[in-house]
Design a protein around this motif. Structure first.
Motif, mmCIF file in Angstrom:
data_model
loop_
_atom_site.group_PDB
_atom_site.id
_atom_site.type_symbol
_atom_site.label_atom_id
_atom_site.label_comp_id
_atom_site.label_asym_id
_atom_site.label_seq_id
_atom_site.Cartn_x
_atom_site.Cartn_y
_atom_site.Cartn_z
ATOM 1 N N GLU A 273 5.749 -48.390 33.139
ATOM 2 C CA GLU A 273 6.795 -47.841 32.276
ATOM 3 C C GLU A 273 7.266 -46.487 32.789
ATOM 4 O O GLU A 273 8.459 -46.177 32.747
ATOM 5 N N VAL A 274 6.320 -45.681 33.278
ATOM 6 C CA VAL A 274 6.686 -44.379 33.847
ATOM 7 C C VAL A 274 7.536 -44.578 35.091
ATOM 8 O O VAL A 274 8.515 -43.852 35.330
ATOM 9 N N ALA A 277 10.905 -45.488 33.941
ATOM 10 C CA ALA A 277 11.569 -44.290 33.421
ATOM 11 C C ALA A 277 12.019 -43.385 34.557
ATOM 12 O O ALA A 277 13.110 -42.801 34.512
ATOM 13 N N VAL A 307 8.464 -38.292 35.976
ATOM 14 C CA VAL A 307 9.616 -38.074 35.104
ATOM 15 C C VAL A 307 9.548 -36.659 34.555
ATOM 16 O O VAL A 307 8.475 -36.076 34.437
ATOM 17 N N VAL A 334 7.377 -38.651 29.754
ATOM 18 C CA VAL A 334 8.337 -39.597 29.200
ATOM 19 C C VAL A 334 9.055 -39.057 27.964
ATOM 20 O O VAL A 334 10.273 -39.221 27.842
#
Length: 668
Positions: A273-274, A277, A307, A334
């Motif tokens: 997910e990072v 992102a 991020v 995030v």
């Protein structure tokens, strides 16, 4: 094993030998029996003699009818019959024989214990093998524990077994063979007996069971329990407890593995997910900055992690202006990236609808305030509009790091501190923007605090002072050159220390006079190929007839079409008003000279005015409409200057320079 069992096992193995010994001692009709240590008969060659019959205590050998062979605490062997042996000699021989038999029995007993231990250990190894073999193909905790409970029940011949554990807010309860009301009630009742215990034990209430604690990182988090309908002697009970403790350690290992596996899966998912992102954030960052005739723009963002919360935007507007912003969201990771994306999107949406940076900032604050307050975040933001036509820059700063500005490469810089609180701290408030003349050679520098707070290996900060010294000492007039200079200096200062915050830089530069390019206003009186003329006049309004006459002569030599002649007439009027304002407000004496250059380009007509005196920047005066009551001093002429030209730039001197341009058409 009990002594009686050992005696019976010995007699079962050596019955023929004992019978032969009885015949040798007591004759063919001899009868023999065996008594235990309590004097009870446990074996007899005469079936009629019941076992357990209590006889007289074992005494010396009777040479008449009974011969007793003592075997210490184990008991004795009695032989009845005729005996012709010497009593004393026979007694000694029989005692020696009894000692031998006692030793043999002890050896048998020890061997039996060894065999039983070996069988028990083998069963445990088989049990472990079965568990490992049947659980190696699954990661599911419930499936592993179920296999283990089935093996526990087999090992202990149990009709109930369960696994109960609780850690970090999650609980596990697995019941074998089936979780119904009956078995669950039994399990709950047994589990209550485990509270406040810290080691494996055998329990007898409410029913017989064996329980072993589950240890994870030195703490008891649950129990492995199985019922036991019958428990053997104490030694076997100890073996059971140890065996169940071993299985409990395996169960705790399953639980720890499951926790680590879940953590790895969660981390892997979070990492992905990072990464997503980060990819999205990278796409949101401008791939390049717009090019603006007569200006250079450079920007970069170096995130501290995958991020971050920093961002910058440089956006072309339909009216020819350039909107820009540099922001920093509090926090990292995030959450900050999400707020960053939201702020950037709102900025790009509101910018085309805004005329002033303070109004845009107020609109941003109004839209974002409730959401930022809800999540406890805030955004520092500096934004502005660059108007190439007016050669001016309007700026608003909401809690961001100070912005540095200088009007020329050799001019002293000024520090523009924030005039408003960060977005999300207070409700929106209206304030006036900062208006800066952005003529040739002017430079604006904005950085996030990740630049000034960069650390070296000694934990010292880069500081605002070092950035200001670097900016003041550099005479560079190209935005990318200045940006690289700052990045390299920060890297040199950090000396390999890890980056603790995002580092974002935005630089805007107006090209100096000798780098203004080929537009009419920028090259007035400098182009060898384009028709041009130059006239020097005294600082008197009446001298403007000579300026207009010089343009008329230039246009007579190069006749224009009617629409272009109208454009030339507009620029003539605009220059007339501008020179009149310079004479009136520049503090010039009548004998001082003003130089005016006209330049006829293919795309339009340009004029350059050079004048001494006090700088009077007409591009910095905001005039929206020609209302005589509201216009500032000289405002009507200033309005005409802005209204009748397409490009206006001013550079304070000496000499003070005003550039004007009128294009033949919008397409040109």
């Amino acid at each position: 094993m009990k002594s009686d069992d050992t005696l019976r096992q010995l007699l079962w193995k050596h019955e023929a030998t004992l019978s032969r010994m009885a015949v040798e001692i007591g004759g063919a009709e001899a009868v023999w029996r065996v008594r235990n240590g309590a004097g009870d008969v446990v074996w007899s060659s005469v079936p009629a003699v019941a076992e357990g019959t209590t006889g007289a205590a074992v005494t010396a050998v009777s040479a008449q009818s009974t011969c007793t062979i003592p075997m210490g605490e184990t008991g004795a062997i009695e032989i009845e019959g005729d005996s012709s042996s010497d009593g004393k000699a026979a007694a000694g021989a029989l005692r020696a024989l009894g000692s031998f038999l006692q030793a043999a029995m002890e050896t048998e007993d020890e061997l039996d214990r060894v065999v039983q231990d070996h069988i028990g250990n083998t069963n445990q190894l088989v049990s472990l093998y079965q568990i490992i073999g049947q659980t190696s193909g699954t990661w599911a905790l419930d499936e592993k524990i179920t296999v283990l409970l089935e093996e526990v029940s087999r090992q202990f011949a149990s009709d109930i077994a369960f696994f109960a554990a609780q850690e970090s807010g999650s609980s596990h309860f697995i019941l074998w063979p089936v979780e119904d009301d009956y078995h669950r009630e039994r399990a709950d009742s047994i589990q209550e007996r485990c509270f406040r215990r810290n080691e494996a034990f055998v329990g007898y209430e409410p029913e017989t069971f064996v329980a072993a604690p589950l240890f994870v990182q030195g703490e008891i988090i649950g129990w492995l329990v199985c019922g036991a309908q019958e428990l053997p002697g104490m030694e076997l009970g100890v073996r059971q407890v140890k065996h169940l403790q071993t299985l409990a350690e395996i169960a705790a290992g399953f639980l720890e593995t499951d926790r680590l596996q879940s953590q790895v899966v969660a981390n892997t998912k979070l990492q992905r997910e990072v990464e997503i992102a980060s990819e999205i954030q990278e796409m949101l960052m401008p791939r390049s900055v717009p090019t603006v005739d007569g200006y250079t723009v450079a920007a970069s963002c170096i995130p501290a992690s995958s991020v971050g919360g920093d961002f910058y935007v440089v956006q072309h507007l339909d009216d020819g202006r350039i909107a820009f912003a540099l922001g920093d969201v509090t926090g990292k990771g995030v959450p900050a990236a999400l707020i960053m994306a939201m702020t950037r999107t709102v900025f790009r949406s509101l910018t085309p609808l805004s005329q002033m940076p303070n109004a845009l900032l107020q609109g941003l604050s109004k839209v974002l305030y409730d959401d930022l307050e809800e999540v406890g975040k805030f955004v520092t933001l500096v934004l502005g509009f660059l108007d190439p036509k007016k050669a001016e820059l309007r700026l608003a700063n909401a809690g961001h790091s100070p912005v540095l500005f200088r009007s020329g490469p050799t001019e002293p810089f000024m520090r523009i501190d924030p005039e408003q609180a960060p977005l999300g701290v207070f409700p929106p408030d209206a304030m006036d923007p900062v208006v800066l003349p952005f003529g040739p050679g002017a430079t604006l520098l904005a950085c996030s605090d990740g630049v000034t707070e960069a650390r070296n290996t000694e934990h010292g900060f880069y500081t605002d002072e070092r950035l200001e010294e670097l900016f003041a000492s550099s005479s560079a007039t190209d935005a990318e050159t200045i940006r690289k200079l700052i990045v390299e200096d920060v890297e040199s200062y950090s000396k390999g220390a890890p980056q603790s915050d995002d580092q974002t830089i935005l630089v805007l530069c107006a090209n100096p006079v000798d780098q203004l390019g080929t537009s009419a206003a920028q090259s007035a009186c400098e182009s060898e190929s384009a028709p041009s003329c130059e006239v020097n006049i005294l600082a008197q309004v009446s001298e403007m007839q000579r300026v207009n006459g010089a343009l008329d002569e230039l246009l007579a030599a190069h006749p224009l079409e009617s629409d272009r002649a109208e454009c030339a007439s507009d620029l003539k009027l605009a220059v007339h008003e501008a020179v009149a304002n310079i004479i009136e407000h520049g503090g010039l004496s009548e004998d001082e000279e003003i130089k005016v250059c006209w330049n006829l380009q293919s795309g339009g007509l340009a004029c350059r005015v050079e004048a001494p005196g006090v700088p009077f920047d007409m591009t910095a005066v905001d005039v929206n409409k020609p209302d005589p009551e509201d216009l500032p001093e000289g405002g009507f002429g200033i309005f005409l200057l802005h209204e009748l030209t397409d490009v206006v730039r001013y550079e304070p001197g000496p000499p003070n320079v005003l550039y004007c341009e009128r294009n033949w058409s919008k397409d040109d």
